[in-house]
Design a protein around this motif. Structure first.
Motif, short mmCIF file in Angstrom:
data_model
loop_
_atom_site.label_atom_id
_atom_site.label_comp_id
_atom_site.label_asym_id
_atom_site.label_seq_id
_atom_site.Cartn_x
_atom_site.Cartn_y
_atom_site.Cartn_z
N ILE A 110 0.84 -1.20 0.00
CA ILE A 110 0.00 0.00 0.00
C ILE A 110 0.87 1.24 0.00
N GLY A 111 0.55 2.17 -0.89
CA GLY A 111 1.28 3.42 -1.01
C GLY A 111 0.88 4.11 -2.30
N PRO A 112 1.41 5.29 -2.58
CA PRO A 112 1.09 5.98 -3.83
C PRO A 112 1.53 5.13 -5.03
N ARG A 113 0.73 5.07 -6.07
CA ARG A 113 1.09 4.26 -7.23
C ARG A 113 2.36 4.81 -7.89
N PRO A 114 3.27 3.93 -8.33
CA PRO A 114 4.48 4.40 -9.02
C PRO A 114 4.12 4.89 -10.41
N LEU A 115 4.46 6.12 -10.72
CA LEU A 115 4.12 6.72 -12.00
C LEU A 115 5.34 6.77 -12.91
N LEU A 116 5.23 7.43 -14.05
CA LEU A 116 6.31 7.46 -15.03
C LEU A 116 7.47 8.34 -14.57
N VAL A 117 8.68 7.95 -14.95
CA VAL A 117 9.88 8.71 -14.61
C VAL A 117 9.81 10.11 -15.20
N GLN A 118 9.23 10.24 -16.38
CA GLN A 118 9.17 11.53 -17.07
C GLN A 118 8.33 12.57 -16.33
N TYR A 119 7.52 12.11 -15.35
CA TYR A 119 6.71 13.06 -14.60
C TYR A 119 7.49 13.76 -13.48
N LEU A 120 8.64 13.22 -13.10
CA LEU A 120 9.38 13.73 -11.94
C LEU A 120 9.61 15.26 -11.98
N PRO A 121 10.10 15.82 -13.09
CA PRO A 121 10.34 17.27 -13.10
C PRO A 121 9.07 18.12 -13.15
N LEU A 122 7.90 17.47 -13.33
CA LEU A 122 6.65 18.21 -13.46
C LEU A 122 5.94 18.42 -12.12
N TYR A 123 6.37 17.69 -11.08
CA TYR A 123 5.68 17.78 -9.80
C TYR A 123 5.98 19.10 -9.09
N SER A 124 4.98 19.60 -8.38
CA SER A 124 5.21 20.72 -7.47
C SER A 124 5.90 20.14 -6.23
N PRO A 125 6.52 20.97 -5.38
CA PRO A 125 7.16 20.44 -4.16
C PRO A 125 6.19 19.61 -3.31
N GLU A 126 4.93 20.03 -3.26
CA GLU A 126 3.94 19.29 -2.47
C GLU A 126 3.64 17.93 -3.11
N GLN A 127 3.46 17.92 -4.43
CA GLN A 127 3.17 16.67 -5.12
C GLN A 127 4.34 15.69 -5.03
N ALA A 128 5.56 16.22 -5.03
CA ALA A 128 6.76 15.38 -4.97
C ALA A 128 6.87 14.63 -3.63
N ARG A 129 6.11 15.05 -2.64
CA ARG A 129 6.16 14.38 -1.34
C ARG A 129 5.63 12.95 -1.40
N ARG A 130 4.95 12.60 -2.48
CA ARG A 130 4.45 11.24 -2.65
C ARG A 130 5.60 10.23 -2.64
N HIS A 131 6.82 10.71 -2.93
CA HIS A 131 7.98 9.82 -2.98
C HIS A 131 8.70 9.71 -1.63
N GLU A 132 8.08 10.20 -0.57
CA GLU A 132 8.67 10.06 0.76
C GLU A 132 8.45 8.65 1.32
N VAL A 133 7.57 7.89 0.69
CA VAL A 133 7.30 6.51 1.11
C VAL A 133 7.41 5.59 -0.11
N ARG A 134 7.48 4.28 0.13
CA ARG A 134 7.51 3.33 -0.99
C ARG A 134 6.20 3.39 -1.76
N PRO A 135 6.25 3.29 -3.08
CA PRO A 135 5.01 3.22 -3.86
C PRO A 135 4.32 1.90 -3.58
N GLY A 136 3.02 1.83 -3.86
CA GLY A 136 2.26 0.63 -3.53
C GLY A 136 1.51 0.04 -4.70
N ILE A 137 1.09 -1.21 -4.53
CA ILE A 137 0.25 -1.87 -5.53
C ILE A 137 -1.13 -1.21 -5.54
N THR A 138 -1.60 -0.81 -4.38
CA THR A 138 -2.81 -0.02 -4.27
C THR A 138 -2.56 1.09 -3.26
N GLY A 139 -3.44 2.08 -3.23
CA GLY A 139 -3.21 3.21 -2.34
C GLY A 139 -4.48 3.98 -2.05
#
Length: 202
Positions: A110-139
């Protein structure tokens, strides 16, 4: 204690037991997709960012063929998505191979779904916080609409999960996910067989 220790131990044990118990089903789906995908394989591998932006290869069942037009371009998703693939996706069976990613420590159950690598530079600082935990199969986002909600809503749910990660939250995610899968809700974004790409504005 749960976030920094027990969660990983529980994930490993459940993923191992699930792979053992589901191995006959996984074998059947693998053979089924091999033929349905016209020889293009039953598994899909793609680089995704995990915790702290560490890149890993996610494993999923492949639900589309590799059919191309006369110029060598892949045909639209709705054309390449087979009937078997549509069923596998609607029942979330395509996510089961990610149990291997959980065993390896790339992902959690359980955690935020892993998205595409190309999205990394598009995140706002708040959105990038999704990577503070392991991504999950569901979330948290998956049990509140899956692909039918907007990217803005999805990221808000992801960050909420990061701030409220606990055993109780994970149990709620499991319960809501089961209901969502049974009802087959939110499988695709409106007007598309997949979620529309994220461009930093939507």
């Amino acid at each position: 204690m749960y976030k920094h220790g027990f969660k990983r131990i529980i994930d490993f044990i459940i993923a191992l037991l699930a792979l053992i118990c589901l191995s006959p089903l996984l074998l059947v789906v693998t053979i089924w997709l091999h033929f349905a995908n016209k020889g293009s394989g039953a598994f899909f591998f793609q680089e995704r960012p995990g915790k702290d932006n560490r890149i890993f290869k996610v494993i999923k069942f492949k639900t589309m063929t590799d059919e191309r037009d006369e110029y060598g371009n892949l045909l639209p998703d709705e054309v390449r998505l087979t009937k078997v693939g549509r069923f596998v996706r609607s029942t979330s069976l395509d996510e089961l191979p990610q149990l291997v990613n959980v065993l390896k420590g790339d992902m959690a159950l359980i955690g935020p779904r892993p998205l595409l690598v190309q999205y990394l530079p598009l995140y706002s600082p708040e959105q990038a916080r999704r990577h503070e935990v392991r991504p999950g199969i569901t979330g948290w986002a998956q049990c509140h609409g899956r692909n039918a909600i907007s990217w803005k809503e999805k990221f808000e749910y992801d960050v909420w999960y990061v701030d409220h990660l606990s055993l109780m939250t994970d149990l709620k995610v499991i319960w809501f996910t089961i209901k969502t899968v049974v009802k087959r809700e939110g499988i695709a974004h409106e007007g598309s067989v997949t979620m529309e790409p994220f461009n930093g504005n939507n």
